[in-house]
Design an enzyme around this catalytic site. Structure first.
Site, mmCIF file in Angstrom:
data_model
loop_
_atom_site.group_PDB
_atom_site.id
_atom_site.type_symbol
_atom_site.label_atom_id
_atom_site.label_comp_id
_atom_site.label_asym_id
_atom_site.label_seq_id
_atom_site.Cartn_x
_atom_site.Cartn_y
_atom_site.Cartn_z
ATOM 1 N N ASP A 1 0.869 -1.166 0.000
ATOM 2 C CA ASP A 1 0.000 0.000 0.000
ATOM 3 C C ASP A 1 0.916 1.229 0.000
ATOM 4 O OD1 ASP A 1 -2.390 1.636 0.554
ATOM 5 O OD2 ASP A 1 -1.529 1.829 2.557
ATOM 6 N N ASP B 1 -0.256 5.088 1.063
ATOM 7 C CA ASP B 1 -0.489 6.048 2.146
ATOM 8 C C ASP B 1 -0.344 5.410 3.514
ATOM 9 O OD1 ASP B 1 -1.055 8.502 0.776
ATOM 10 O OD2 ASP B 1 -2.967 7.641 0.140
#
Length: 375
Positions: free
Chosen positions: A127, A129
């Site tokens: 991922d 963020d």
């Protein structure tokens, strides 16, 4: 040089304002060869950086890098015979308050499989963020891909006002402790659609993105450049799968010189008109709960990586564990979870979902250590 400044906070990209509540009594239980301390912290009346942190078998001082005095926690594993888990011991994953492993025996076995396969059998799925990026820096929240836009002077003030209204409405649903994922998804789709419509109203240009990133407080986790450099040197494929703003995160990766030819980004990308003005989004919206349904999982991406059945997966939300769906079987997927806040509410679920949980760790030390161990 990316500068640090205050931020308007929003979810979607994990930009959060909420802090942990008041301290709870220490509870611990034996599980998987270690002690799990639940929501362990005590806050003194002094809220300075000398606030004491009490852990199982350990007492340490809160560092200035911790975001605030209420966001303190510690989890200490039981004293474990290092001879039982030599790879965990070699990597320094035993006996640290911020490293939580529910099933040490299983993780030891997975790490040994990664080591046996070496870098030629490895791929990385991450991922963006609050996973590749820091969650805070110098006592302030670092900006996510959404936050870069939220706080940019290039964006109109009405955008920030309306984005915060949407945050107040939908974020409590995203993190609601009893709602099911199926119940949350329609609200998340509605939230993203509203934000996307709002962004179109702003009429910003493609050329403005580089300046937004340069002026932001976004930072990669410490050691990210070295990790990406090693992965690039050895040709290890890296898939960055994000529910954030793809144009922003690509510019961040370029800014820090880690967007190399072994890195593939799948995210929500802007669509521009002939004048370079943003007019919409490309393809299907990716949100935090549908990362197994995007185009990459219906393509031949994972099949092109046949033979790379060993995976290091990194994420900061429970939905991120789905990112490796599609990796050819049999596979060995080591899931590393970054638990950045709301520790008392999320710890149990993170321990059940991820193989290794890192609490308020702003580095890539664990991932780097594992990759460096592979030949």
């Amino acid at each position: 040089m990316i500068g640090s400044r205050g931020s308007v906070l929003r979810a979607g990209g994990r930009q959060l304002t909420r802090v942990l509540g008041t301290g709870k009594n220490l509870e611990s239980e034996q599980e998987g060869g270690g002690v799990i301390a639940k929501a362990t912290r005590e806050k003194s009346s002094d809220t300075s950086d000398s606030t004491k942190v009490f852990a199982v078998g350990a007492t340490r001082e809160k560092t200035s890098e911790t975001l605030d005095s209420t966001q303190v926690f510690a989890i200490g594993p039981a004293m474990t015979d290092a001879k039982m888990y030599p790879t965990l011991e070699k990597l320094g994953l035993l006996g640290h308050n911020h490293i939580c492993i529910k099933d040490q025996a299983r993780v030891e076995q997975m790490l040994n499989a990664l080591v046996e396969g070496g870098k030629s059998k490895l791929q990385v799925i991450a991922d963006y963020d609050m996973t590749l990026t820091r969650s805070h820096l110098h006592g302030k929240r670092a900006e996510s891909s959404f936050g870069v836009m939220d706080n940019s002077p290039s964006m109109p003030s009405f955008y920030r006002d309306e984005a915060n209204q949407l945050l107040a409405k939908y974020y409590p649903i995203e993190v609601h402790p009893t709602m099911t994922e199926e119940e949350k998804i329609p609200h998340m789709v509605e939230w993203y659609a509203s934000i996307h419509d709002l962004l179109v109203k702003c009429q910003f240009t493609k050329s403005s993105i580089k300046g937004m990133v340069a002026a932001s407080s976004t930072r990669l986790r410490e050691g990210s450049e070295e990790l990406f450099g090693t992965l690039h040197k050895h040709g290890v494929p890296v898939l960055v799968l994000s529910a954030g703003m793809g144009d922003i995160l690509e510019e961040v990766l370029r800014h820090f010189n880690v967007y190399t030819d072994n890195v593939k980004v799948v995210s929500n990308f802007f669509k521009y008109n002939d004048e370079g003005v943003m007019v919409g989004f490309k393809g299907k919206t990716i949100h935090m709960f549908n990362k197994n349904e995007d185009a990459i999982h219906s393509s031949d991406y994972f099949h092109q990586l046949e033979g790379r059945n060993n995976v290091i997966l990194m994420g900061d939300s429970l939905g991120d564990i789905k990112m490796a769906i599609g990796v050819p079987q049999p596979s060995n997927v080591l899931k590393i979870g970054f638990l950045n806040d709301k520790i008392d509410e999320r710890l149990d679920s993170y321990m059940n979902a991820f193989d290794i949980v890192l609490i308020d760790d702003q580095t890539m030390d664990v991932a780097r250590g594992i990759v460096d161990l592979l030949k």
